[in-house]
Design an enzyme around this catalytic site. Sequence first.
Site, mmCIF file in Angstrom:
data_model
loop_
_atom_site.group_PDB
_atom_site.id
_atom_site.type_symbol
_atom_site.label_atom_id
_atom_site.label_comp_id
_atom_site.label_asym_id
_atom_site.label_seq_id
_atom_site.Cartn_x
_atom_site.Cartn_y
_atom_site.Cartn_z
ATOM 1 N N LYS A 161 0.852 -1.204 0.000
ATOM 2 C CA LYS A 161 0.000 0.000 0.000
ATOM 3 C C LYS A 161 0.882 1.246 0.000
ATOM 4 O O LYS A 161 0.616 2.213 -0.722
ATOM 5 C CB LYS A 161 -0.906 0.012 1.242
ATOM 6 C CG LYS A 161 -2.022 -1.016 1.189
ATOM 7 C CD LYS A 161 -2.744 -1.090 2.535
ATOM 8 C CE LYS A 161 -3.608 -2.334 2.610
ATOM 9 N NZ LYS A 161 -4.176 -2.547 3.953
ATOM 10 N N GLN A 180 -4.424 -1.534 9.974
ATOM 11 C CA GLN A 180 -4.342 -2.851 9.336
ATOM 12 C C GLN A 180 -4.993 -3.914 10.234
ATOM 13 O O GLN A 180 -4.685 -4.016 11.414
ATOM 14 C CB GLN A 180 -2.871 -3.202 9.067
ATOM 15 C CG GLN A 180 -2.666 -4.532 8.378
ATOM 16 C CD GLN A 180 -3.279 -4.573 6.982
ATOM 17 O OE1 GLN A 180 -3.151 -3.625 6.210
ATOM 18 N NE2 GLN A 180 -3.952 -5.663 6.653
ATOM 19 N N ASP A 239 -10.578 3.497 4.870
ATOM 20 C CA ASP A 239 -11.002 2.093 4.723
ATOM 21 C C ASP A 239 -12.522 1.953 4.854
ATOM 22 O O ASP A 239 -13.080 0.897 4.532
ATOM 23 C CB ASP A 239 -10.337 1.214 5.802
ATOM 24 C CG ASP A 239 -9.134 0.442 5.269
ATOM 25 O OD1 ASP A 239 -8.969 0.370 4.033
ATOM 26 O OD2 ASP A 239 -8.359 -0.095 6.092
#
Length: 285
Positions: free
Chosen positions: A51, A95, A118
Amino acid sequence: MSEAQIVDGKAAALALRKQIAEKIAAFPLKPNLAVILVGNDEASLIYDRNKQKAAQAVGMDCHIYHLAEDASEREVIELVSQLNQDGRVNGILVQLPLPAHINPLNVLMNIAPEKDVDGFNPYNIGLLQANSPLAFVPATPKGILYLLKQVYADLSGKRAIIIGRSNIVGKPMAALLLNKNCTVTIAHSKTKEIEQIVREADIVIAACGKPKIVKAEWIKDGAFVVDVGINRVDGKICGDVDFDNVRLKASYITPVPGGVGPMTVAMLLVNTFEAFARQNHLHLD
Ligand code: NAP
């Protein structure tokens, strides 16, 4: 027998990344993404480095905040709060999975909704359910919708089945398709006779992490089959769809690798750019 058209997520993702890079190059400021990684899960480390590389390649700043495996929930939330208040940071992602002693919801609900790239904060989950254009939509389902829309100008009335009900793929995918007027079924590990439901579906989204579970006999002629699964079998990566056989029955199919995976990274960049644009009051076409 005609073969399904292979839907090239890699090419679509590259095109999106190029567009984002061009938009960023036109502004004096750079979008800034903060990635929080807790612990030493090897797969998570690789995902986050990928990422970071992808973000930097389109001209974003991206820093990985790597906390120790035994970091407390309070420490993670404190870092999130600092990043929320840091005017230089446009997007924050944590994460997953987090180590078992940390409740992910307690962390995710502390991310400022306007930086929640996200889309896992319950506030953004609610906006998606409410079909609001302000929702940050989780990257994997957003990427899948993008691929579906490349084939179908209108998804209205299509029957869709999503195999898997996770918070990161299955549930937001269902909301997105419902918002596009599909008739949606969500299957999971307790669903009986999944194959009967799949047989009626125009769109099949396999996101259950079970190698090649979706068989050609299940697939309706003309269906669009999206394979989200990433499984390692005998050292090789495969999806949740029996690709070699299903491609002989479906009309469209996404490959693994090269389908949904690259779109997920591209959509994270799209969301980060969107957060940056909103925070800087940029008007985009
Ligand atoms: P997850 O959190 O483990 O959820 C799996 C879901 O599948 C659960 O809802 C589970 O049901 C259901 N399931 C398990 N076995 C099943 C079966 N035999 N029949 C029907 N449903 C079954 O997984 P996830 O995070 O959503 O990920 C799913 C897969 O997609 C994994 O392979 C993952 O690596 C991959 N993935 C890929 C990307 C990408 O960018 N390509 C992104 C995210 C995930 P229950 O709820 O009843 O347990």
